[in-house]
Design a protein around this motif. Structure first.
Motif, PDB file in Angstrom:
ATOM      1  N   HIS A 137       0.856  -1.185   0.000  1.00 61.20           N
ATOM      2  CA  HIS A 137       0.000   0.000   0.000  1.00 61.20           C
ATOM      3  C   HIS A 137       0.893   1.236   0.000  1.00 61.20           C
ATOM      4  CE1 HIS A 137      -3.185   2.779   1.008  1.00 61.20           C
ATOM      5  NE2 HIS A 137      -2.501   3.181   2.076  1.00 61.20           N
ATOM      6  N   LEU A 138       0.622   2.171  -0.888  1.00 61.22           N
ATOM      7  CA  LEU A 138       1.421   3.392  -0.961  1.00 61.22           C
ATOM      8  C   LEU A 138       0.946   4.329   0.144  1.00 61.22           C
ATOM      9  CD1 LEU A 138       3.687   4.626  -2.614  1.00 61.22           C
ATOM     10  CD2 LEU A 138       1.990   5.753  -4.028  1.00 61.22           C
ATOM     11  N   SER A 139       1.653   4.322   1.267  1.00 59.25           N
ATOM     12  CA  SER A 139       1.263   5.119   2.416  1.00 59.25           C
ATOM     13  C   SER A 139       1.406   6.594   2.100  1.00 59.25           C
ATOM     14  CB  SER A 139       2.119   4.751   3.626  1.00 59.25           C
ATOM     15  OG  SER A 139       3.469   5.095   3.397  1.00 59.25           O
ATOM     16  N   ALA A 140       0.822   7.409   2.966  1.00 60.85           N
ATOM     17  CA  ALA A 140       0.850   8.856   2.742  1.00 60.85           C
ATOM     18  C   ALA A 140       2.276   9.385   2.717  1.00 60.85           C
ATOM     19  CB  ALA A 140       0.037   9.560   3.825  1.00 60.85           C
ATOM     20  N   LYS A 141       3.132   8.876   3.616  1.00 54.68           N
ATOM     21  CA  LYS A 141       4.497   9.390   3.678  1.00 54.68           C
ATOM     22  C   LYS A 141       5.286   9.026   2.415  1.00 54.68           C
ATOM     23  CE  LYS A 141       5.912   5.409   6.471  1.00 54.68           C
ATOM     24  NZ  LYS A 141       6.411   4.963   7.788  1.00 54.68           N
ATOM     25  N   VAL A 142       5.055   7.818   1.883  1.00 56.67           N
ATOM     26  CA  VAL A 142       5.721   7.447   0.635  1.00 56.67           C
ATOM     27  C   VAL A 142       5.165   8.256  -0.524  1.00 56.67           C
ATOM     28  CG1 VAL A 142       6.184   5.567  -0.992  1.00 56.67           C
ATOM     29  CG2 VAL A 142       6.202   5.118   1.472  1.00 56.67           C
ATOM     30  N   VAL A 171       7.308  10.646  -3.053  1.00 58.39           N
ATOM     31  CA  VAL A 171       7.345  10.386  -4.494  1.00 58.39           C
ATOM     32  C   VAL A 171       6.953  11.637  -5.274  1.00 58.39           C
ATOM     33  CG1 VAL A 171       6.236   9.092  -6.362  1.00 58.39           C
ATOM     34  CG2 VAL A 171       7.010   7.894  -4.298  1.00 58.39           C
ATOM     35  N   GLU A 172       5.885  12.313  -4.833  1.00 60.33           N
ATOM     36  CA  GLU A 172       5.436  13.528  -5.514  1.00 60.33           C
ATOM     37  C   GLU A 172       6.483  14.636  -5.397  1.00 60.33           C
ATOM     38  OE1 GLU A 172       2.908  13.865  -7.432  1.00 60.33           O
ATOM     39  OE2 GLU A 172       2.090  11.865  -7.065  1.00 60.33           O
ATOM     40  N   TRP A 173       7.071  14.768  -4.220  1.00 58.25           N
ATOM     41  CA  TRP A 173       8.096  15.794  -3.999  1.00 58.25           C
ATOM     42  C   TRP A 173       9.319  15.536  -4.878  1.00 58.25           C
ATOM     43  CZ3 TRP A 173      13.058  15.200  -1.842  1.00 58.25           C
ATOM     44  CH2 TRP A 173      13.733  16.400  -1.555  1.00 58.25           C
TER      45      TRP A 173
END
Length: 314
Positions: free
Chosen positions: A278-283, A287-289
Protein backbone atom coordinates in the motif's frame (compact mmCIF):
# COMPACT_ATOMS: atom_id res chain seq x y z
CA UNK A 1 -2.83 -12.00 19.98
CA UNK A 2 -3.02 -8.78 17.99
CA UNK A 3 -4.29 -10.27 14.72
CA UNK A 4 -3.44 -7.25 12.57
CA UNK A 5 0.09 -7.08 13.96
CA UNK A 6 0.50 -10.81 13.39
CA UNK A 7 -0.65 -10.39 9.78
CA UNK A 8 1.83 -7.52 9.26
CA UNK A 9 4.63 -9.62 10.72
CA UNK A 10 3.71 -12.57 8.51
CA UNK A 11 3.76 -10.35 5.40
CA UNK A 12 7.15 -8.97 6.41
CA UNK A 13 8.58 -12.47 6.93
CA UNK A 14 7.40 -13.56 3.48
CA UNK A 15 8.71 -10.40 1.82
CA UNK A 16 12.07 -10.54 3.59
CA UNK A 17 12.48 -14.29 3.22
CA UNK A 18 13.23 -14.85 6.89
CA UNK A 19 12.53 -13.95 10.50
CA UNK A 20 15.78 -12.11 11.19
CA UNK A 21 15.43 -9.62 8.35
CA UNK A 22 11.73 -9.11 9.09
CA UNK A 23 12.51 -8.39 12.74
CA UNK A 24 15.15 -5.84 11.72
CA UNK A 25 12.78 -4.15 9.27
CA UNK A 26 10.00 -3.89 11.86
CA UNK A 27 12.39 -3.11 14.73
CA UNK A 28 11.01 -5.98 16.80
CA UNK A 29 12.79 -8.79 18.68
CA UNK A 30 13.21 -11.90 16.53
CA UNK A 31 11.53 -14.00 19.23
CA UNK A 32 8.43 -11.79 19.08
CA UNK A 33 8.24 -12.15 15.30
CA UNK A 34 8.50 -15.93 15.54
CA UNK A 35 5.90 -16.11 18.34
CA UNK A 36 3.40 -13.97 16.43
CA UNK A 37 3.65 -16.14 13.31
CA UNK A 38 3.31 -19.33 15.37
CA UNK A 39 0.25 -17.90 17.13
CA UNK A 40 -1.25 -16.96 13.78
CA UNK A 41 -0.73 -20.51 12.46
CA UNK A 42 -2.24 -21.94 15.64
CA UNK A 43 -5.33 -19.74 15.40
CA UNK A 44 -5.82 -20.66 11.75
CA UNK A 45 -4.93 -24.36 12.22
CA UNK A 46 -2.83 -24.01 9.05
CA UNK A 47 0.90 -24.16 8.42
CA UNK A 48 1.83 -20.91 6.68
CA UNK A 49 5.61 -21.30 6.40
CA UNK A 50 8.15 -24.06 5.83
CA UNK A 51 11.11 -23.47 8.17
CA UNK A 52 14.57 -24.98 7.82
CA UNK A 53 17.89 -23.96 9.29
CA UNK A 54 18.81 -22.35 5.98
CA UNK A 55 15.64 -20.73 4.66
CA UNK A 56 11.98 -19.90 5.16
CA UNK A 57 9.49 -20.52 2.35
CA UNK A 58 5.77 -19.99 2.14
CA UNK A 59 3.34 -22.92 1.86
CA UNK A 60 0.54 -23.00 -0.69
CA UNK A 61 -1.95 -22.06 2.05
CA UNK A 62 0.47 -19.39 3.24
CA UNK A 63 0.73 -17.90 -0.25
CA UNK A 64 -3.04 -17.56 -0.51
CA UNK A 65 -3.25 -16.09 3.00
CA UNK A 66 -0.41 -13.67 2.16
CA UNK A 67 -2.41 -12.18 -0.73
CA UNK A 68 -5.46 -11.78 1.52
CA UNK A 69 -3.32 -10.13 4.20
CA UNK A 70 -1.97 -7.61 1.71
CA UNK A 71 -5.48 -6.55 0.73
CA UNK A 72 -6.74 -6.42 4.33
CA UNK A 73 -3.79 -4.41 5.61
CA UNK A 74 -4.06 -2.05 2.66
CA UNK A 75 -7.77 -1.48 3.37
CA UNK A 76 -7.09 -0.87 7.06
CA UNK A 77 -4.37 1.69 6.36
CA UNK A 78 -6.52 3.45 3.78
CA UNK A 79 -9.43 3.64 6.23
CA UNK A 80 -7.18 5.01 8.99
CA UNK A 81 -5.66 7.63 6.72
CA UNK A 82 -9.04 8.77 5.43
CA UNK A 83 -10.13 9.51 9.02
CA UNK A 84 -6.85 10.90 10.29
CA UNK A 85 -5.24 14.27 10.03
CA UNK A 86 -2.03 12.37 9.25
CA UNK A 87 -3.24 12.25 5.67
CA UNK A 88 -2.69 16.01 5.47
CA UNK A 89 0.44 15.79 7.65
CA UNK A 90 2.12 12.39 7.08
CA UNK A 91 4.32 11.10 9.88
CA UNK A 92 6.63 8.24 10.76
CA UNK A 93 9.86 6.68 9.58
CA UNK A 94 10.53 6.72 5.83
CA UNK A 95 13.43 4.75 4.34
CA UNK A 96 14.66 5.97 0.95
CA UNK A 97 17.71 4.84 -1.03
CA UNK A 98 19.53 7.03 -3.58
CA UNK A 99 22.92 7.11 -5.28
CA UNK A 100 25.63 9.10 -3.51
CA UNK A 101 25.87 11.79 -6.17
CA UNK A 102 22.11 12.28 -6.37
CA UNK A 103 21.93 12.52 -2.58
CA UNK A 104 24.72 15.11 -2.33
CA UNK A 105 23.81 17.24 -5.34
CA UNK A 106 20.02 17.00 -5.59
CA UNK A 107 18.19 15.51 -2.62
CA UNK A 108 20.00 16.85 0.48
CA UNK A 109 20.17 20.51 -0.66
CA UNK A 110 16.39 20.44 -1.20
CA UNK A 111 15.50 18.65 2.06
CA UNK A 112 14.92 21.83 4.14
CA UNK A 113 11.89 22.53 1.94
CA UNK A 114 10.69 18.93 2.31
CA UNK A 115 10.88 19.02 6.13
CA UNK A 116 9.23 22.43 6.24
CA UNK A 117 6.30 20.90 4.38
CA UNK A 118 6.34 17.51 6.20
CA UNK A 119 7.88 18.09 9.66
CA UNK A 120 6.59 14.82 11.15
CA UNK A 121 8.41 12.50 8.73
CA UNK A 122 11.66 10.96 10.01
CA UNK A 123 13.69 10.30 6.86
CA UNK A 124 16.35 7.58 6.72
CA UNK A 125 18.34 8.30 3.56
CA UNK A 126 20.52 5.45 2.34
CA UNK A 127 23.31 6.93 0.22
CA UNK A 128 25.42 4.66 -1.96
CA UNK A 129 25.95 3.35 -5.45
CA UNK A 130 25.16 -0.26 -4.48
CA UNK A 131 21.72 -1.32 -5.76
CA UNK A 132 19.52 -2.46 -2.88
CA UNK A 133 16.68 -4.99 -2.67
CA UNK A 134 13.81 -2.81 -1.51
CA UNK A 135 11.69 -5.62 -0.08
CA UNK A 136 14.48 -7.61 1.54
CA UNK A 137 16.09 -4.53 3.10
CA UNK A 138 12.86 -2.83 4.15
CA UNK A 139 13.29 0.24 1.92
CA UNK A 140 10.11 2.17 1.14
CA UNK A 141 11.26 3.66 -2.16
CA UNK A 142 14.40 4.43 -4.15
CA UNK A 143 15.59 6.73 -6.91
CA UNK A 144 17.44 4.84 -9.62
CA UNK A 145 19.05 5.64 -12.94
CA UNK A 146 19.14 3.25 -15.89
CA UNK A 147 17.03 0.26 -16.83
CA UNK A 148 15.06 -1.60 -14.15
CA UNK A 149 15.52 -5.38 -14.31
CA UNK A 150 13.23 -5.93 -11.29
CA UNK A 151 9.68 -6.15 -12.68
CA UNK A 152 8.22 -6.42 -9.17
CA UNK A 153 8.73 -2.68 -8.69
CA UNK A 154 6.46 0.16 -9.76
CA UNK A 155 8.51 2.84 -11.51
CA UNK A 156 7.64 6.48 -12.12
CA UNK A 157 9.83 8.30 -14.63
CA UNK A 158 11.05 11.60 -13.20
CA UNK A 159 13.85 12.56 -15.58
CA UNK A 160 16.79 11.45 -17.70
CA UNK A 161 20.55 11.43 -17.20
CA UNK A 162 22.81 12.96 -19.85
CA UNK A 163 26.48 11.98 -19.81
CA UNK A 164 29.43 14.09 -20.92
CA UNK A 165 33.12 13.29 -21.37
CA UNK A 166 35.64 15.43 -19.52
CA UNK A 167 39.11 15.68 -18.02
CA UNK A 168 41.16 18.06 -15.91
CA UNK A 169 43.29 20.81 -17.51
CA UNK A 170 46.37 19.18 -15.99
CA UNK A 171 45.63 15.88 -17.69
CA UNK A 172 44.98 17.56 -21.05
CA UNK A 173 48.20 19.55 -20.83
CA UNK A 174 50.15 16.32 -20.29
CA UNK A 175 48.34 13.89 -22.63
CA UNK A 176 46.50 16.08 -25.14
CA UNK A 177 42.87 16.32 -26.17
CA UNK A 178 41.06 13.47 -28.01
CA UNK A 179 39.36 14.44 -31.27
CA UNK A 180 37.39 11.22 -31.79
CA UNK A 181 36.14 8.47 -29.44
CA UNK A 182 38.61 6.07 -31.05
CA UNK A 183 41.41 8.26 -29.67
CA UNK A 184 40.56 7.06 -26.16
CA UNK A 185 42.60 3.92 -26.85
CA UNK A 186 45.72 6.09 -26.56
CA UNK A 187 44.57 7.84 -23.39
CA UNK A 188 44.30 7.16 -19.68
CA UNK A 189 40.73 6.83 -18.41
CA UNK A 190 38.98 6.46 -15.08
CA UNK A 191 36.36 3.74 -15.24
CA UNK A 192 33.36 2.91 -13.10
CA UNK A 193 32.45 -0.66 -12.09
CA UNK A 194 29.21 -2.06 -10.74
CA UNK A 195 29.15 -2.76 -7.00
CA UNK A 196 26.79 -5.66 -7.67
CA UNK A 197 28.40 -7.42 -10.63
CA UNK A 198 31.92 -5.98 -10.74
CA UNK A 199 31.43 -5.24 -14.45
CA UNK A 200 33.21 -2.22 -15.91
CA UNK A 201 30.70 0.18 -17.46
CA UNK A 202 31.26 0.83 -21.15
CA UNK A 203 31.28 4.32 -22.66
CA UNK A 204 28.93 5.06 -25.54
CA UNK A 205 29.00 7.88 -28.08
CA UNK A 206 26.39 9.00 -30.61
CA UNK A 207 26.74 11.54 -33.42
CA UNK A 208 24.04 11.58 -36.06
CA UNK A 209 23.81 8.01 -37.38
CA UNK A 210 27.13 6.98 -35.84
CA UNK A 211 27.11 4.95 -32.64
CA UNK A 212 30.27 3.83 -30.86
CA UNK A 213 30.54 1.77 -27.68
CA UNK A 214 33.96 1.20 -26.17
CA UNK A 215 35.63 -0.09 -23.02
CA UNK A 216 38.46 2.45 -22.68
CA UNK A 217 41.80 1.48 -21.14
CA UNK A 218 41.66 2.01 -17.41
CA UNK A 219 44.34 3.39 -15.12
CA UNK A 220 41.82 3.31 -12.26
CA UNK A 221 38.32 1.93 -11.70
CA UNK A 222 36.06 2.88 -8.78
CA UNK A 223 32.52 2.04 -7.69
CA UNK A 224 31.54 5.33 -6.05
CA UNK A 225 30.47 8.47 -7.91
CA UNK A 226 32.17 10.85 -5.47
CA UNK A 227 35.47 8.99 -5.79
CA UNK A 228 35.02 8.95 -9.56
CA UNK A 229 34.81 12.76 -9.77
CA UNK A 230 37.73 13.17 -7.36
CA UNK A 231 39.89 10.96 -9.56
CA UNK A 232 39.06 13.02 -12.65
CA UNK A 233 39.71 16.33 -10.91
CA UNK A 234 43.04 14.93 -9.65
CA UNK A 235 44.12 14.41 -13.28
CA UNK A 236 44.17 10.62 -13.19
CA UNK A 237 42.37 10.32 -16.51
CA UNK A 238 39.36 11.16 -18.63
CA UNK A 239 35.91 10.24 -17.37
CA UNK A 240 32.28 10.14 -18.47
CA UNK A 241 29.80 11.56 -15.95
CA UNK A 242 26.21 12.84 -15.73
CA UNK A 243 26.23 16.49 -16.75
CA UNK A 244 24.44 17.67 -13.58
CA UNK A 245 27.18 16.19 -11.37
CA UNK A 246 30.10 18.09 -12.89
CA UNK A 247 28.55 21.47 -13.73
CA UNK A 248 30.28 23.13 -10.77
CA UNK A 249 33.65 21.68 -11.78
CA UNK A 250 33.21 22.85 -15.38
CA UNK A 251 32.37 26.37 -14.27
CA UNK A 252 35.33 26.51 -11.91
CA UNK A 253 37.71 25.25 -14.57
CA UNK A 254 38.64 22.09 -12.67
CA UNK A 255 37.29 20.00 -15.55
CA UNK A 256 36.89 20.62 -19.27
CA UNK A 257 34.42 19.11 -21.73
CA UNK A 258 35.73 16.80 -24.45
CA UNK A 259 34.28 15.43 -27.70
CA UNK A 260 31.50 18.00 -27.56
CA UNK A 261 30.05 17.04 -30.94
CA UNK A 262 29.33 13.56 -29.54
CA UNK A 263 26.77 12.69 -26.88
CA UNK A 264 25.80 9.57 -24.94
CA UNK A 265 22.41 7.89 -24.99
CA UNK A 266 20.40 9.34 -22.06
CA UNK A 267 19.41 7.02 -19.22
CA UNK A 268 15.99 7.19 -17.53
CA UNK A 269 15.69 8.18 -13.87
CA UNK A 270 12.84 6.59 -11.90
CA UNK A 271 11.48 6.65 -8.39
CA UNK A 272 10.53 3.04 -7.58
CA UNK A 273 8.61 1.23 -4.86
CA UNK A 274 7.23 -2.33 -4.35
CA UNK A 275 3.99 -2.96 -6.20
CA UNK A 276 2.50 -5.26 -3.55
CA UNK A 277 2.62 -2.60 -0.86
CA UNK A 278 0.00 0.00 0.00
CA UNK A 279 1.42 3.39 -0.96
CA UNK A 280 1.26 5.12 2.42
CA UNK A 281 0.85 8.86 2.74
CA UNK A 282 4.50 9.39 3.68
CA UNK A 283 5.72 7.45 0.64
CA UNK A 284 3.21 9.15 -1.64
CA UNK A 285 4.25 12.67 -0.62
CA UNK A 286 7.95 11.83 -1.02
CA UNK A 287 7.34 10.39 -4.49
CA UNK A 288 5.44 13.53 -5.51
CA UNK A 289 8.10 15.79 -4.00
CA UNK A 290 10.93 13.93 -5.73
CA UNK A 291 9.08 13.99 -9.06
CA UNK A 292 8.61 17.77 -8.85
CA UNK A 293 12.25 18.23 -7.81
CA UNK A 294 13.69 16.26 -10.73
CA UNK A 295 11.22 17.41 -13.37
CA UNK A 296 12.17 21.03 -12.69
CA UNK A 297 15.92 20.44 -12.48
CA UNK A 298 17.72 21.44 -15.73
CA UNK A 299 20.17 18.55 -15.43
CA UNK A 300 17.42 15.93 -15.81
CA UNK A 301 15.35 17.32 -18.68
CA UNK A 302 14.55 15.33 -21.82
CA UNK A 303 16.60 17.61 -24.05
CA UNK A 304 20.32 17.22 -24.62
CA UNK A 305 22.52 19.29 -22.30
CA UNK A 306 23.82 22.63 -23.52
CA UNK A 307 27.56 22.42 -24.10
CA UNK A 308 29.51 25.35 -22.72
CA UNK A 309 33.20 26.19 -22.45
CA UNK A 310 34.80 25.04 -19.22
CA UNK A 311 35.61 28.64 -18.23
CA UNK A 312 33.22 31.54 -18.59
CA UNK A 313 35.31 34.33 -20.05
CA UNK A 314 34.46 37.97 -19.49
Amino acid sequence: MNKLLAMEVFVQVVDAGGFTRAAENMQLPKASVSTLVQSLELSLSVKLLHRTTRQVTVTSDGAAYYERCLRILSDVREAEESLSRNRASPSGRLRVDVATGVANDIIIPALPGFFERYPDIALELGCGDRPVDLIEEGVDCAIRGGTLPDSSLIARRIGVLHFVTCASPGYLAKYGRPLHPSDLAQHRCVNYFSSKTGRIMEWDFVRGDEEIQIAPPSCLAVNDSTAYISAGVAGLGMMQMPSYAIDTYLRSGQLELLLEDWHSAPLPVNVVYPQNRHLSAKVRVFVEWAADLFLTHPGFQNKAPVRQPALEKA
